[in-house]
Structure formats: structure tokens, C-alpha cells
Design an enzyme around this catalytic site. Structure first.
Site, short mmCIF file in Angstrom:
data_model
loop_
_atom_site.label_atom_id
_atom_site.label_comp_id
_atom_site.label_asym_id
_atom_site.label_seq_id
_atom_site.Cartn_x
_atom_site.Cartn_y
_atom_site.Cartn_z
N GLU A 66 8.09 0.98 -2.72
CA GLU A 66 6.81 0.63 -3.35
C GLU A 66 6.48 1.57 -4.50
O GLU A 66 6.55 2.78 -4.37
CB GLU A 66 5.68 0.65 -2.31
N ARG A 115 -5.83 -10.89 4.71
CA ARG A 115 -5.62 -12.33 4.96
C ARG A 115 -5.75 -12.62 6.44
O ARG A 115 -6.23 -13.67 6.84
CB ARG A 115 -4.22 -12.72 4.44
N CYS A 146 -0.81 -1.70 5.14
CA CYS A 146 0.22 -0.84 4.53
C CYS A 146 -0.25 -0.28 3.19
O CYS A 146 -0.10 0.92 2.93
CB CYS A 146 1.53 -1.60 4.38
N HIS A 172 8.60 -0.71 2.37
CA HIS A 172 8.49 -1.88 3.25
C HIS A 172 9.89 -2.34 3.65
O HIS A 172 10.83 -2.26 2.86
CB HIS A 172 7.80 -3.05 2.50
N1 PCA Z 1 3.04 -4.10 7.82
C1 PCA Z 1 1.70 -4.45 7.46
C2 PCA Z 1 0.82 -3.52 8.24
C3 PCA Z 1 1.70 -2.91 9.28
C4 PCA Z 1 3.06 -3.25 8.87
O1 PCA Z 1 4.11 -2.84 9.42
C5 PCA Z 1 1.47 -4.46 5.95
O2 PCA Z 1 2.43 -4.68 5.21
O3 PCA Z 1 0.36 -4.26 5.50
#
Ligand code: PCA
Length: 217
Positions: free
Chosen positions: A84, A94, A147, A169
Site C-alpha cells: 500500500e 461498506r 485496514c 494487503h
Molecule cells: N481486512 C480488512 C479489515 C481487516 C482485514 O484483514 C480491510 O481491508 O479493511
């Protein structure tokens, strides 16, 4: 007097959104206590809740006094490790978080700047991952759910200090993807190896590489 080994803090998340596991935490757990470039890996599982996640992260930083913080979350539907680039000062949920909260168009930090960039050398991390045969991309948005909330809160907490931080991610694991037919996946083994490489690169590279990783959309 013996100097304590420096630490890196690596966090994952609890399951959310109807899943019964979160491979972000499964992968993170497998690096607990490992040594990477002279740093001991300290791990923590964060709750998928807007307020509590950041409280837990701040506590983990205070407890472990890390040299570097890398937070990992799941982004089901993505095909690669997603490094990111930017965290934005927006909570827009959402789906409700695990405590039922569903903020809409609220700031993560009132009066905070619109955004923070990752403090990690994401281009060098991208190059290292690809060189190791692990699919990776630079992502231009971490979304507006928990996140991004944690990523923004992390960068805000670190804004005036020497500690560097960032967010990655990960895709669905194969067993999750089997319940989402057609969705891409990466095995937890591959994610663990990718996180090890990402951390090793982040700990050693101070000046990022200049390679293209933009997108048109
Ligand atoms: N993914 C979510 C929140 C927790 C996770 O593992 C997100 O991308 O916001």
C-alpha cells in the site's frame, strides 16, 4: 549490560466479513519470534473494529518499541501481495465492523492531514518480491475500511519519530477462494515467504528504488 535485540512489529487481523479465518494473521503468526536482519519479529492480532484496532496497535507499539511496523490485512479479490502506497483520513464502511460500527465519511483522526504515504520502500519491496517469484503490486488505495483506518492511524502515530511503518494487503487463501469461485488466491506459505522478504527489504533499504508501479485506474 546486554543490549536488547531490536524488534519489528508485525500485525494481522481477526476474521471478518463472514470468513472463519484471516490468513493475514495466520501468516503473521508463523513469523512470530523469528529473526530477520537482526530484528526479532513481535506479532499481534488486531480486532476488526474501528476504535479498538488502533488502541491495540498503539499498545503493541508501546509494548514492543519496534524499529519498524508492518501491518497486514486481507483484501479478498486481489491477486497479489499489495504494497500500500497511501493511507487516507476517511472511514467509510461498506459493511459493519466486528463490533457493529459502520462509520460513513468520518475522519480517522479529526484535524489530521488528508493522507500519509507509506514509510517503507515499496518499490524496492516490489522488486525483491518479484525477483523471488512472488506476485506483488503497488496499490494506490488501501480502501476506507478498518485496514486503511489502521494504516492511517499507524502513520499518524509515527509521524514525528524515527520508526518506519507501512501496510500490506494479501489475497484470499486457496481454501477461502474455494468458497468464492473464481477469486484469485495465494497460499499462506507463499504469503509468509513474501512477508519475510518484504520485511528484510524494508529493514535494509533506506532510499527507495525508482521503478514504475503506477496505474491508470
Ligand atoms: N481486512 C480488512 C479489515 C481487516 C482485514 O484483514 C480491510 O481491508 O479493511
Amino acid at each position: 549490560m546486554s543490549a536488547r535485540k531490536p524488534t519489528v512489529l508485525l500485525t494481522g487481523f481477526a476474521p471478518f466479513g463472514g470468513e472463519d479465518s484471516n490468513p493475514a494473521w495466520e501468516a503473521v503468526q508463523r513469523l512470530a519470534g523469528k529473526s530477520i536482519r537482526g530484528h526479532r519479529v513481535v506479532t499481534r492480532c488486531l480486532p476488526v473494529a474501528f476504535g479498538a484496532s488502533l488502541q491495540a496497535l498503539r499498545q503493541a507499539i508501546a509494548d514492543s518499541e519496534p524499529a519498524l511496523v508492518l501491518c497486514i490485512g486481507q483484501a479478498g479479490g486481489r491477486a497479489q501481495l499489495s504494497l500500500e502506497r497511501i493511507a487516507i483520513n476517511v472511514d467509510d464502511a461498506r459493511i459493519p465492523d466486528n463490533e457493529g460500527a459502520r462509520p460513513i465519511d468520518e475522519p480517522v483522526i479529526a484535524d489530521g492531514p488528508a493522507a500519509y504515504f507509506s514509510g517503507l520502500p515499496i518499490k524496492a519491496m516490489l522488486a525483491a518480491l518479484r525477483a523471488a517469484g512472488i506476485p506483488a503490486e503497488v496499490s494506490q488505495t488501501a480502501g476506507t475500511y478498518v485496514c486503511n483506518h489502521v494504516f492511517y492511524g499507524l502513520m499518524h502515530a509515527l509521524r514525528d519519530g524515527p520508526v518506519r511503518g507501512g501496510f500490506v494487503h494479501i489475497p484470499y487463501s486457496p481454501d477461502q477462494a474455494a468458497r468464492h469461485p473464481g477469486a484469485p488466491s495465494l497460499s499462506v506459505d507463499t504469503v509468509v515467504e513474501g512477508l519475510r522478504i518484504a520485511l528484510a527489504t524494508a529493514l535494509t533499504v533506506r532510499v527507495d528504488q525508482r521503478i514504475a508501479a503506477g496505474s491508470e485506474h
